[in-house]
Design an enzyme around this catalytic site. Structure first.
Site, PDB file in Angstrom:
ATOM      1  N   THR A 168       0.833  -1.270   0.142  1.00  0.00           N
ATOM      2  CA  THR A 168      -0.109  -0.295   0.015  1.00  0.00           C
ATOM      3  C   THR A 168       0.777   0.861  -0.029  1.00  0.00           C
ATOM      4  O   THR A 168       1.786   0.987   0.252  1.00  0.00           O
ATOM      5  CB  THR A 168      -0.380   0.005   1.010  1.00  0.00           C
ATOM      6  OG1 THR A 168      -1.475  -1.304   1.765  1.00  0.00           O
ATOM      7  CG2 THR A 168      -1.599   1.183   1.598  1.00  0.00           C
ATOM      8  N   ARG A 196     -13.325  -7.549  -1.425  1.00  0.00           N
ATOM      9  CA  ARG A 196     -13.221  -7.782  -0.090  1.00  0.00           C
ATOM     10  C   ARG A 196     -12.115  -6.046  -0.186  1.00  0.00           C
ATOM     11  O   ARG A 196     -11.801  -4.978  -0.501  1.00  0.00           O
ATOM     12  CB  ARG A 196     -11.505  -8.260  -0.184  1.00  0.00           C
ATOM     13  CG  ARG A 196     -11.298  -8.047   1.385  1.00  0.00           C
ATOM     14  CD  ARG A 196      -9.575  -7.256   1.432  1.00  0.00           C
ATOM     15  NE  ARG A 196      -9.064  -6.791   1.681  1.00  0.00           N
ATOM     16  CZ  ARG A 196      -8.121  -6.922   1.812  1.00  0.00           C
ATOM     17  NH1 ARG A 196      -7.853  -6.017   1.532  1.00  0.00           N
ATOM     18  NH2 ARG A 196      -7.118  -6.265   3.789  1.00  0.00           N
ATOM     19  N   ASP A 199      -8.357  -1.938   4.989  1.00  0.00           N
ATOM     20  CA  ASP A 199      -7.898  -0.368   6.048  1.00  0.00           C
ATOM     21  C   ASP A 199      -8.217   0.725   5.102  1.00  0.00           C
ATOM     22  O   ASP A 199      -8.006   1.597   5.660  1.00  0.00           O
ATOM     23  CB  ASP A 199      -6.859  -1.014   7.149  1.00  0.00           C
ATOM     24  CG  ASP A 199      -5.463  -0.758   5.979  1.00  0.00           C
ATOM     25  OD1 ASP A 199      -5.791  -1.698   5.498  1.00  0.00           O
ATOM     26  OD2 ASP A 199      -4.957  -0.153   7.043  1.00  0.00           O
ATOM     27  N   THR A 219       0.064   0.777   6.376  1.00  0.00           N
ATOM     28  CA  THR A 219       0.034  -0.184   4.886  1.00  0.00           C
ATOM     29  C   THR A 219       0.557  -1.596   6.042  1.00  0.00           C
ATOM     30  O   THR A 219       0.500  -1.168   6.960  1.00  0.00           O
ATOM     31  CB  THR A 219       1.359   0.227   4.251  1.00  0.00           C
ATOM     32  OG1 THR A 219       2.541   0.120   4.981  1.00  0.00           O
ATOM     33  CG2 THR A 219       1.281   1.650   3.937  1.00  0.00           C
ATOM     34  N   GLY A 222      -4.773  -5.426   6.319  1.00  0.00           N
ATOM     35  CA  GLY A 222      -5.035  -4.354   6.790  1.00  0.00           C
ATOM     36  C   GLY A 222      -6.819  -4.504   7.866  1.00  0.00           C
ATOM     37  O   GLY A 222      -6.836  -4.167   8.544  1.00  0.00           O
TER      38      GLY A 222
END
Ligand code: GLY
Length: 310
Positions: A168, A196, A199, A219, A222
């Site tokens: 991320t 899905r 976070d 990161t 999540g």
């Protein structure tokens, strides 16, 4: 690290490709909102980064689905998109939610519709390299030929290998006026179950920003940041008087204490205080870094993250 009050920019190490764009905006007196969007757009454009934007790893069905969020710490307004398909600039669509809609979170077809209304270009985000990794993962399980007709929940465990599946970008900027903005963008875990959300599009989990106290971005895995409310918890601790070091370590310890069925609780966090003080944290081994720049520096630099033992 602490600085004289002024523009500051931090992010996960993979944000490095866009840091100069953000630095130029802040040096020219631009807004933290523009700087965060510009840095993340550069990462979304980078086909070598298989965890964000164009070239991101796909879900179990081979479809790239992007999540992103952006939060303005001065107004505490936020925009988020989830499971966005066909548009690479997820962070700009998230900004579109913040600026154009009376909502915070828009997912799926609605997010793609907003991207089209914003004039963004639709495209196939799946590159050959990313498709090969997706195929190899399923072939390794002998499942590739049946993926369209099977119960996908049987192979969803493919998305629990952090070394292959996770990644991320997160970025926090403080502009010369003391406004803080945080942004996060991801293609989520490779081989994730379709639909899905991690976070990254969830305000309070992967992203939270309040210019009075500070900001935090996650990161990593999540689901853990959602369960622990990590980014909001970090900023709440800053508001209660904790330093960035104390706040970051405390919320990562919360993650480490979660039940994870024996899996490593992979999490990385960056935290910035209202004054631009910053730090990075990780549950991974030594050597994990984050990137930062502050007024007076000619170029961004890497800094070590504090390792919180698991
Ligand atoms: N942290 C990104 C994700 O879990 O999707």
């Amino acid at each position: 690290m602490s600085h004289e009050p002024g523009p500051v920019l931090i992010g996960s190490a993979n944000a490095e490709v866009g840091m100069d764009r953000g630095r130029e905006i802040l040096e020219d007196g631009g807004s933290a909102l523009d700087a965060v969007e510009a840095v993340i757009r550069a990462v979304e454009d980078n086909p070598e980064d298989h965890t964000v934007g164009y070239g991101g790893y796909p879900n179990l069905l081979g479809e790239v689905e992007l999540d992103a969020s952006i939060m303005d710490g001065s107004t505490r307004r936020a925009g988020c998109v989830g499971a966005l398909r066909g548009y690479r600039a997820a962070i700009s669509v998230a900004r579109g939610v913040l600026e154009r809609l009376p909502h915070v979170l828009v997912v799926g077809e609605g997010a793609a519709r907003l991207a089209a209304e914003m004039g963004l270009e639709a495209e196939d985000l799946l590159t050959e390299e990313a498709e090969k990794v997706w195929r190899d993962g399923l072939e390794g399980r002998g499942e590739l030929g049946r993926i369209g007709e099977m119960m996908l929940s049987r192979v969803a465990s493919l998305a629990t290998d952090p070394d292959r599946a996770a990644g991320t970008v997160d970025v926090i900027a403080r502009d010369q006026y003391g406004n803080l903005v945080s942004g996060v963008s991801t293609s989520g875990w490779a081989w994730k179950y379709p639909g899905r959300l991690g976070d990254s599009p969830i305000i309070g989990a992967g992203n939270y920003c309040d210019s009075r106290y500070g900001a935090a971005g996650c990161t990593g895995w999540g689901e853990l940041a959602i369960r622990a409310g990590t980014a909001r918890s970090a900023v709440a601790r800053l508001a209660a008087g904790a330093s960035v070091g104390e706040a970051g370590e405390a919320v990562i310890r919360d993650i480490v204490e979660l039940e994870t069925d024996g899996h490593h609780p992979l999490m990385h966090l960056v935290v910035m205080g209202a004054d631009g003080t910053h730090a990075g944290f990780t549950t991974r081994a030594e050597g994990a870094q984050y990137v930062w720049w502050a007024r007076g520096m000619s170029a961004p630099e890497m800094a070590e993250r504090t390792v919180v033992p698991v």
